[in-house]
Design an enzyme around this catalytic site. Structure first.
Site, PDB file in Angstrom:
ATOM      1  N   CYS A  60       0.872  -1.185   0.000  1.00 53.32           N
ATOM      2  CA  CYS A  60       0.000   0.000   0.000  1.00 53.32           C
ATOM      3  C   CYS A  60       0.907   1.233   0.000  1.00 53.32           C
ATOM      4  O   CYS A  60       2.086   1.130  -0.365  1.00 53.32           O
ATOM      5  CB  CYS A  60      -0.972  -0.010   1.178  1.00 53.32           C
ATOM      6  SG  CYS A  60      -0.201   0.039   2.812  1.00 53.32           S
ATOM      7  N   ARG A 118      -3.318  -0.574   5.460  1.00 50.62           N
ATOM      8  CA  ARG A 118      -3.913  -1.667   4.692  1.00 50.62           C
ATOM      9  C   ARG A 118      -2.997  -2.881   4.540  1.00 50.62           C
ATOM     10  O   ARG A 118      -3.412  -4.019   4.804  1.00 50.62           O
ATOM     11  CB  ARG A 118      -4.332  -1.161   3.293  1.00 50.62           C
ATOM     12  CG  ARG A 118      -5.465  -0.164   3.334  1.00 50.62           C
ATOM     13  CD  ARG A 118      -5.615   0.578   2.028  1.00 50.62           C
ATOM     14  NE  ARG A 118      -4.478   1.471   1.786  1.00 50.62           N
ATOM     15  CZ  ARG A 118      -4.306   2.218   0.707  1.00 50.62           C
ATOM     16  NH1 ARG A 118      -5.218   2.163  -0.250  1.00 50.62           N
ATOM     17  NH2 ARG A 118      -3.262   3.006   0.581  1.00 50.62           N
ATOM     18  N   ASP A 178      -8.193   3.944   1.091  1.00 51.83           N
ATOM     19  CA  ASP A 178      -7.215   4.298   2.116  1.00 51.83           C
ATOM     20  C   ASP A 178      -7.974   4.773   3.354  1.00 51.83           C
ATOM     21  O   ASP A 178      -8.649   5.797   3.308  1.00 51.83           O
ATOM     22  CB  ASP A 178      -6.316   5.407   1.568  1.00 51.83           C
ATOM     23  CG  ASP A 178      -5.188   5.749   2.517  1.00 51.83           C
ATOM     24  OD1 ASP A 178      -5.240   5.315   3.685  1.00 51.83           O
ATOM     25  OD2 ASP A 178      -4.266   6.442   2.079  1.00 51.83           O
TER      26      ASP A 178
END
Ligand code: 4NP
Length: 153
Positions: free
Chosen positions: A7, A13, A121
């Protein structure tokens, strides 16, 4: 089989994706790691909200530490899953061969092939964003495990 989750920051994440998949493949010959396209959070522990949502689901990811993705990862991993289209562009930009490029996949394409959907996000949002992200990662990693078991990954 060596799988890398990527990420932007490697604190929200991808550490969660790493922890979830690692638990699911614990009895298999599969290595899982994660990295960020940025160096913003190098050596940092995951975001507290990722640690909490993992803990709520029976996993401890607090020992993971952020690191930046590097071109060496194309040599070290078989599959590189990215969380969103920006991560995809950043990773592909570091690829030097077609073989490297072919290792890069959008994670949510395991759930919805060809749609190129992004794992949102959650960094600037509230805690519920982390629950949603957990659910997406849980479902996508289920497909990965199923494919490994069927020899189709
Ligand atoms: P991640 O979330 O890419 O899921 O780890 C982010 C974490 C930090 C930042 C952006 C996204 N940041 O800009 O610091």
């Amino acid at each position: 089989m060596k799988i890398l989750m990527v990420c932007l920051g490697n604190i929200c994440r991808s550490p969660l994706a790493e922890g979830i998949l690692r638990e699911k493949v614990s009895d298999m010959d599969v290595t899982v790691d994660s990295a960020g396209t940025s160096a913003f959070h190098e050596d940092e522990a995951p975001d507290i909200r990722s640690i909490q949502v993992a803990r709520k689901n029976g996993m401890n990811i607090s020992d993971l530490r952020g690191r930046q993705f590097s071109a060496q990862d194309f040599e070290d991993f078989d599959i590189i899953y990215v969380m969103d289209v920006n991560n995809y562009a950043s990773v592909i930009a570091k690829a030097r061969t077609d073989e490297h490029k072919a290792k890069v996949r959008m994670l949510l394409n395991e759930l919805n092939p060809g749609e190129n959907n992004s794992v949102p996000d959650p960094y600037y949002g509230g805690d519920s964003g982390f629950d949603d992200v957990f659910d997406m990662l849980d479902k996508a990693t289920d497909v990965i495990v199923e494919k490994i078991n069927n020899g189709r990954l």
